[in-house]
Design a protein around this motif. Structure first.
Motif, mmCIF file in Angstrom:
data_model
loop_
_atom_site.group_PDB
_atom_site.id
_atom_site.type_symbol
_atom_site.label_atom_id
_atom_site.label_comp_id
_atom_site.label_asym_id
_atom_site.label_seq_id
_atom_site.Cartn_x
_atom_site.Cartn_y
_atom_site.Cartn_z
ATOM 1 N N GLN A 148 -95.503 -43.320 78.731
ATOM 2 C CA GLN A 148 -95.027 -43.348 80.102
ATOM 3 C C GLN A 148 -93.573 -42.884 80.136
ATOM 4 O O GLN A 148 -92.727 -43.412 79.429
ATOM 5 C CB GLN A 148 -95.145 -44.743 80.707
ATOM 6 C CG GLN A 148 -94.850 -44.727 82.195
ATOM 7 C CD GLN A 148 -95.073 -46.079 82.829
ATOM 8 O OE1 GLN A 148 -94.786 -47.098 82.240
ATOM 9 N NE2 GLN A 148 -95.568 -46.068 84.052
ATOM 10 N N PHE A 149 -93.301 -41.891 80.972
ATOM 11 C CA PHE A 149 -91.961 -41.353 81.084
ATOM 12 C C PHE A 149 -91.168 -42.134 82.125
ATOM 13 O O PHE A 149 -91.711 -42.561 83.139
ATOM 14 C CB PHE A 149 -92.015 -39.873 81.467
ATOM 15 C CG PHE A 149 -92.573 -39.005 80.391
ATOM 16 C CD1 PHE A 149 -91.830 -38.725 79.252
ATOM 17 C CD2 PHE A 149 -93.848 -38.468 80.503
ATOM 18 C CE1 PHE A 149 -92.342 -37.912 78.249
ATOM 19 C CE2 PHE A 149 -94.365 -37.657 79.501
ATOM 20 C CZ PHE A 149 -93.613 -37.381 78.376
ATOM 21 N N HIS A 150 -89.882 -42.291 81.860
ATOM 22 C CA HIS A 150 -88.989 -43.033 82.747
ATOM 23 C C HIS A 150 -88.093 -42.041 83.492
ATOM 24 O O HIS A 150 -87.362 -41.281 82.873
ATOM 25 C CB HIS A 150 -88.143 -44.001 81.912
ATOM 26 C CG HIS A 150 -87.265 -44.890 82.729
ATOM 27 N ND1 HIS A 150 -86.374 -45.744 82.147
ATOM 28 C CD2 HIS A 150 -87.141 -45.069 84.071
ATOM 29 C CE1 HIS A 150 -85.722 -46.413 83.104
ATOM 30 N NE2 HIS A 150 -86.182 -46.013 84.267
ATOM 31 N N VAL A 151 -88.179 -42.078 84.814
ATOM 32 C CA VAL A 151 -87.398 -41.175 85.654
ATOM 33 C C VAL A 151 -86.375 -41.981 86.445
ATOM 34 O O VAL A 151 -86.710 -42.997 87.060
ATOM 35 C CB VAL A 151 -88.313 -40.388 86.626
ATOM 36 C CG1 VAL A 151 -87.498 -39.489 87.542
ATOM 37 C CG2 VAL A 151 -89.337 -39.563 85.848
ATOM 38 N N LEU A 152 -85.132 -41.515 86.429
ATOM 39 C CA LEU A 152 -84.078 -42.090 87.258
ATOM 40 C C LEU A 152 -83.978 -41.229 88.513
ATOM 41 O O LEU A 152 -83.670 -40.037 88.428
ATOM 42 C CB LEU A 152 -82.751 -42.103 86.500
ATOM 43 C CG LEU A 152 -81.520 -42.603 87.262
ATOM 44 C CD1 LEU A 152 -81.709 -44.041 87.762
ATOM 45 C CD2 LEU A 152 -80.272 -42.502 86.391
ATOM 46 N N ALA A 153 -84.284 -41.822 89.664
ATOM 47 C CA ALA A 153 -84.252 -41.102 90.939
ATOM 48 C C ALA A 153 -83.005 -41.514 91.709
ATOM 49 O O ALA A 153 -82.741 -42.706 91.878
ATOM 50 C CB ALA A 153 -85.506 -41.418 91.752
ATOM 51 N N VAL A 154 -82.244 -40.507 92.188
ATOM 52 C CA VAL A 154 -80.971 -40.769 92.856
ATOM 53 C C VAL A 154 -80.980 -40.095 94.226
ATOM 54 O O VAL A 154 -81.087 -38.875 94.319
ATOM 55 C CB VAL A 154 -79.782 -40.222 92.022
ATOM 56 C CG1 VAL A 154 -78.456 -40.659 92.620
ATOM 57 C CG2 VAL A 154 -79.895 -40.643 90.556
ATOM 58 N N LEU B 96 -83.217 -48.256 79.722
ATOM 59 C CA LEU B 96 -82.358 -47.091 79.866
ATOM 60 C C LEU B 96 -82.885 -45.876 79.119
ATOM 61 O O LEU B 96 -82.216 -44.869 79.065
ATOM 62 C CB LEU B 96 -80.941 -47.405 79.372
ATOM 63 C CG LEU B 96 -80.122 -48.264 80.307
ATOM 64 C CD1 LEU B 96 -78.702 -48.395 79.788
ATOM 65 C CD2 LEU B 96 -80.099 -47.713 81.704
ATOM 66 N N GLY B 97 -84.080 -45.956 78.567
ATOM 67 C CA GLY B 97 -84.664 -44.803 77.904
ATOM 68 C C GLY B 97 -85.118 -43.802 78.954
ATOM 69 O O GLY B 97 -86.304 -43.538 79.095
ATOM 70 N N VAL B 98 -84.165 -43.259 79.699
ATOM 71 C CA VAL B 98 -84.476 -42.343 80.791
ATOM 72 C C VAL B 98 -84.863 -40.989 80.212
ATOM 73 O O VAL B 98 -84.165 -40.443 79.361
ATOM 74 C CB VAL B 98 -83.256 -42.208 81.744
ATOM 75 C CG1 VAL B 98 -83.481 -41.120 82.775
ATOM 76 C CG2 VAL B 98 -82.970 -43.533 82.431
ATOM 77 N N ASN B 99 -85.992 -40.454 80.672
ATOM 78 C CA ASN B 99 -86.476 -39.166 80.189
ATOM 79 C C ASN B 99 -86.137 -38.018 81.128
ATOM 80 O O ASN B 99 -86.193 -36.856 80.732
ATOM 81 C CB ASN B 99 -87.993 -39.197 80.010
ATOM 82 C CG ASN B 99 -88.435 -40.296 79.076
ATOM 83 O OD1 ASN B 99 -88.941 -41.313 79.517
ATOM 84 N ND2 ASN B 99 -88.223 -40.115 77.792
ATOM 85 N N LEU B 100 -85.830 -38.328 82.396
ATOM 86 C CA LEU B 100 -85.517 -37.288 83.369
ATOM 87 C C LEU B 100 -84.732 -37.919 84.517
ATOM 88 O O LEU B 100 -84.947 -39.085 84.849
ATOM 89 C CB LEU B 100 -86.807 -36.659 83.906
ATOM 90 C CG LEU B 100 -86.622 -35.506 84.911
ATOM 91 C CD1 LEU B 100 -87.526 -34.334 84.541
ATOM 92 C CD2 LEU B 100 -86.924 -35.942 86.321
#
Length: 185
Positions: free
Chosen positions: A11-17, A87-91
């Motif tokens: 599962q990828f972790h995305v930080l959306a801003v 915090l293992g953000v992938n994108l």
């Protein structure tokens, strides 16, 4: 049991801003529909804070180098804490127009960071301004999406995530190879 499998490395972790609540909820829903883990924040400064890059003088390279060396030598426990917090953000996907720090400013700070420079960054905007789009792409953005973001846009993210993951796996090997090639000439 199924949830444990979903939370594996697949599962990828995305930080959306995005400063707009409606746009932030839309992108969050689209990403979750595509099985991404999502953390959503409402400003570039909160994104930097989440990533642990929240020093206000990020333009000061000497301060960044001190911070990087301190992080390397002192805070292996702190790094583990960041991992535990997700915090293992992938994108990172960010709006361009936000008060305070624009998405372009956030892109530049991320690309200057030794820890996060390889994380793909996608910019989104409701304004179709070619010079802005080109500047973002030239300075390291992987994609530039026009709002409203659609599921077809979100589907374009996975190849960038895979590319980012392969960079993580062999980035030290590539760096060594590049040094050998350049020193051999």
């Amino acid at each position: 049991m199924g949830m444990a499998i979903d939370r594996d490395d697949t599962q990828f972790h995305v930080l959306a801003v995005d400063d707009s609540l409606i746009d932030r909820k839309l992108i969050e829903r689209l990403l979750k529909t595509s099985s991404f883990q999502v953390t959503a924040v409402d400003s570039g400064s909160k994104a930097l804070e989440f990533l642990g890059l929240n020093n206000n003088d990020a333009d000061d390279d000497e301060e960044d180098e001190q911070r990087d060396s301190n992080t390397e030598s002192v805070s292996s426990d702190e790094d583990q804490d960041h991992q535990d917090l997700g915090l293992g953000v992938n994108l990172i996907i960010t709006d361009y127009c936000m008060p305070g720090m624009t998405g372009y400013d956030l892109l530049k700070k991320i690309k200057k960071s030794s820890s996060f420079k390889d994380i793909p960054v996608v910019i989104m905007s409701s304004e179709n301004i070619p010079s802005r789009i080109n500047r973002c792409l030239e300075d390291g953005a992987e994609e530039f999406f026009l709002k409203p973001v659609q599921l077809s846009d979100v589907n374009k993210l996975r190849p960038h995530l895979m590319k980012g993951r392969s960079k993580d796996i062999d980035s030290s090997h590539k760096t060594t190879s590049t040094r050998l090639i350049t020193s051999g000439n």
